[in-house]
Design a protein around this motif. Sequence first.
Motif, mmCIF file in Angstrom:
data_model
loop_
_atom_site.group_PDB
_atom_site.id
_atom_site.type_symbol
_atom_site.label_atom_id
_atom_site.label_comp_id
_atom_site.label_asym_id
_atom_site.label_seq_id
_atom_site.Cartn_x
_atom_site.Cartn_y
_atom_site.Cartn_z
ATOM 1 N N PRO A 4 27.438 42.208 23.125
ATOM 2 C CA PRO A 4 28.624 42.724 23.847
ATOM 3 C C PRO A 4 28.261 43.863 24.802
ATOM 4 O O PRO A 4 28.818 43.954 25.894
ATOM 5 N N TRP A 5 27.282 44.702 24.355
ATOM 6 C CA TRP A 5 26.894 45.838 25.202
ATOM 7 C C TRP A 5 26.141 45.364 26.442
ATOM 8 O O TRP A 5 26.386 45.853 27.544
ATOM 9 N N TYR A 6 25.224 44.395 26.262
ATOM 10 C CA TYR A 6 24.502 43.833 27.408
ATOM 11 C C TYR A 6 25.498 43.234 28.408
ATOM 12 O O TYR A 6 25.391 43.403 29.610
ATOM 13 N N TRP A 7 26.448 42.516 27.814
ATOM 14 C CA TRP A 7 27.447 41.819 28.640
ATOM 15 C C TRP A 7 28.280 42.826 29.448
ATOM 16 O O TRP A 7 28.474 42.664 30.654
ATOM 17 N N MET A 8 28.751 43.864 28.788
ATOM 18 C CA MET A 8 29.607 44.844 29.466
ATOM 19 C C MET A 8 28.814 45.609 30.530
ATOM 20 O O MET A 8 29.359 45.945 31.586
ATOM 21 N N LEU A 9 27.523 45.835 30.238
ATOM 22 C CA LEU A 9 26.667 46.528 31.209
ATOM 23 C C LEU A 9 26.510 45.678 32.475
ATOM 24 O O LEU A 9 26.666 46.163 33.601
ATOM 25 N N LEU A 10 26.260 44.396 32.233
ATOM 26 C CA LEU A 10 26.075 43.459 33.348
ATOM 27 C C LEU A 10 27.369 43.315 34.157
ATOM 28 O O LEU A 10 27.376 43.435 35.389
ATOM 29 N N PHE A 11 28.447 43.054 33.405
ATOM 30 C CA PHE A 11 29.734 42.834 34.074
ATOM 31 C C PHE A 11 30.200 44.118 34.791
ATOM 32 O O PHE A 11 30.607 44.080 35.958
ATOM 33 N N GLY A 12 30.133 45.220 34.071
ATOM 34 C CA GLY A 12 30.581 46.503 34.642
ATOM 35 C C GLY A 12 29.784 46.855 35.894
ATOM 36 O O GLY A 12 30.357 47.280 36.916
ATOM 37 N N GLY A 13 28.451 46.626 35.825
ATOM 38 C CA GLY A 13 27.589 46.914 36.976
ATOM 39 C C GLY A 13 28.008 46.098 38.185
ATOM 40 O O GLY A 13 28.177 46.630 39.293
ATOM 41 N N ALA A 14 28.209 44.782 37.946
ATOM 42 C CA ALA A 14 28.608 43.890 39.045
ATOM 43 C C ALA A 14 29.981 44.281 39.591
ATOM 44 O O ALA A 14 30.188 44.333 40.811
ATOM 45 N N PHE A 15 30.882 44.581 38.686
ATOM 46 C CA PHE A 15 32.263 44.903 39.095
ATOM 47 C C PHE A 15 32.290 46.162 39.966
ATOM 48 O O PHE A 15 32.870 46.158 41.050
ATOM 49 N N PHE A 16 31.651 47.222 39.488
ATOM 50 C CA PHE A 16 31.723 48.488 40.226
ATOM 51 C C PHE A 16 30.931 48.429 41.539
ATOM 52 O O PHE A 16 31.308 49.064 42.524
ATOM 53 N N ALA A 17 29.866 47.608 41.535
ATOM 54 C CA ALA A 17 29.108 47.427 42.777
ATOM 55 C C ALA A 17 30.002 46.767 43.832
ATOM 56 O O ALA A 17 30.070 47.208 44.990
ATOM 57 N N GLU A 18 30.702 45.706 43.392
ATOM 58 C CA GLU A 18 31.592 45.021 44.334
ATOM 59 C C GLU A 18 32.802 45.888 44.696
ATOM 60 O O GLU A 18 33.270 45.868 45.833
ATOM 61 N N PHE A 19 33.252 46.627 43.722
ATOM 62 C CA PHE A 19 34.403 47.533 43.941
ATOM 63 C C PHE A 19 34.059 48.538 45.053
ATOM 64 O O PHE A 19 34.872 48.788 45.947
ATOM 65 N N ALA A 20 32.827 49.059 44.968
ATOM 66 C CA ALA A 20 32.385 50.019 45.978
ATOM 67 C C ALA A 20 32.216 49.328 47.333
ATOM 68 O O ALA A 20 32.595 49.863 48.373
ATOM 69 N N TYR A 21 31.669 48.109 47.278
ATOM 70 C CA TYR A 21 31.426 47.343 48.506
ATOM 71 C C TYR A 21 32.750 47.006 49.212
ATOM 72 O O TYR A 21 32.846 47.029 50.433
ATOM 73 N N MET A 22 33.767 46.678 48.397
ATOM 74 C CA MET A 22 35.066 46.265 48.943
ATOM 75 C C MET A 22 36.008 47.464 49.151
ATOM 76 O O MET A 22 37.184 47.267 49.446
ATOM 77 N N ASP A 23 35.503 48.618 48.877
ATOM 78 C CA ASP A 23 36.330 49.840 48.959
ATOM 79 C C ASP A 23 37.565 49.781 48.046
ATOM 80 O O ASP A 23 38.637 50.320 48.372
ATOM 81 N N GLY A 24 37.412 49.060 46.940
ATOM 82 C CA GLY A 24 38.479 48.981 45.937
ATOM 83 C C GLY A 24 39.671 48.153 46.378
ATOM 84 O O GLY A 24 40.733 48.210 45.744
ATOM 85 N N VAL A 25 39.467 47.346 47.399
ATOM 86 C CA VAL A 25 40.593 46.542 47.906
ATOM 87 C C VAL A 25 40.317 45.063 47.646
ATOM 88 O O VAL A 25 39.199 44.585 47.863
ATOM 89 N N GLY A 26 41.335 44.350 47.182
ATOM 90 C CA GLY A 26 41.247 42.906 46.993
ATOM 91 C C GLY A 26 40.682 42.502 45.632
ATOM 92 O O GLY A 26 40.312 43.355 44.813
ATOM 93 N N PHE A 27 40.668 41.175 45.435
ATOM 94 C CA PHE A 27 40.196 40.606 44.158
ATOM 95 C C PHE A 27 38.673 40.528 44.159
ATOM 96 O O PHE A 27 38.068 40.115 45.153
ATOM 97 N N MET A 28 38.039 40.894 43.031
ATOM 98 C CA MET A 28 36.560 40.912 42.961
ATOM 99 C C MET A 28 36.046 39.493 42.684
ATOM 100 O O MET A 28 35.608 39.175 41.592
#
Lengths: 165, 262
Positions: free
Chosen positions: A32-56
């Motif tokens: 679960p920790w590996y998974w959350m690290l992977l998912f969280g990393g991808a999510f926040f990277a895209e969140f930053a890339y998209m400036d927090g706008v729209g669906f990831m």
Amino acid sequence: MMYNVFLWVEACFIGSFLSYLFRPYTKTLRWPWYWMLLFGGAFFAEFAYMDGVGFMHRTTTGMSVFVVIGCVYYFWLIWDGSDIANILAYAPFWWVVGTLYFYFGSTANNLLFQQLFLLHEPRFEGSVRYATMIMLNIILYSIWSYAFYCRYRERKSIAYYSTAH
Amino acid sequence: MQVSGAEINRLLLYGTLIFLIMPTVLVVFMVFYQRRIHAHRQAQAAQEAQHQRDKLLVKLEAEENTRKRIASDLHDNIGQVMSLAALTLSAVDLSQPEKATNKIETVYLLITRSIHELRQLARLISATEILHGGLQQAIAKELEWVRDSKVLAVRYDSPAAPPPEISHEQAILLFRSFQELLGNAIKHAQASAISVQLHHTPQQLAIYVEDNGIGFHPPVDASSGGMGLPAIRERMNQLEGDFTIHSTPGNGTYACLKCPIR
């Protein structure tokens, strides 16, 4: 924005359920920790890339791919199935099958996100993406219902055997 | 972007087919493969259970044979001898000292014989204890007892190097078979000499038992025949070993027990 919150709920649920299924076969309990690290990393990277706008949707696509890999890995883990008496009535297997169908389908859906979103399907009063998601959800919940029915029968038979003595 | 209903239908159909077929193939393959593996495992488990049942039956049969032999020895030998001793003692007349002395000497001989028979029985029962020192030593002790009884001339050839380790269960089965052959030589063969040879290679352990007795026609069918031969054959089958016996009336008997070493 709301869908991005739901994405976290979905990732937590699928990740924890798959980790729970891996547990009897693998040594590590840290999935679960590996998974959350992977998912969280991808999510926040895209969140930053998209400036927090729209669906990831890139994160969603990546998540779908990893869930499919997770499902196939589960099949590999139960390959010799020494403790599985009847796979057709084995609840964890059917839960993973439902998940595999859904995420395999939604990977394609997410890859063609833009195109399918623009295709209009009047019978569904929405896009083809919406229509496909409905179909995938029907498949997912049908198979999961069967999985939970298998689990119910299994628990009932265990209860019977435990009270029979 | 507007597309026709037929195009959307086609797109949905192809998309659905492609993305349904792949997981379906995987799931169907998984189900068939797992069911096949399970059926194979069940067959293996049934075979193993049958093997265990056979082993148990052989063990029970061997125990039953031992009990029968003990009962028969107690009744036919020790019981008879002790009855005779009691009868002889009751007939002792102290007013005739010479006759009384003879009778008491006879009783002494009868009791000595009973003790001898009891020792033989004790040895039959306590193979586990005897085998603590190893098979080589157990055979030597068994033959020492036969030599002490002065019934038979005994020759024992065993290699200087101790035989390779075999499991305790294997040793018991092999030793019981050897005891059975030795018992046959003493009881039925009317032999005056017996030769035992222990031989081993890294793969196999063999015991050869030869006597110069009256011999017999060995049964053709492995499961038939008296003198404990079927039990020996069963034990050797259990050990996945080999039991051969060669005998003709008047020419003694030669038997060989072979046990593989794993």
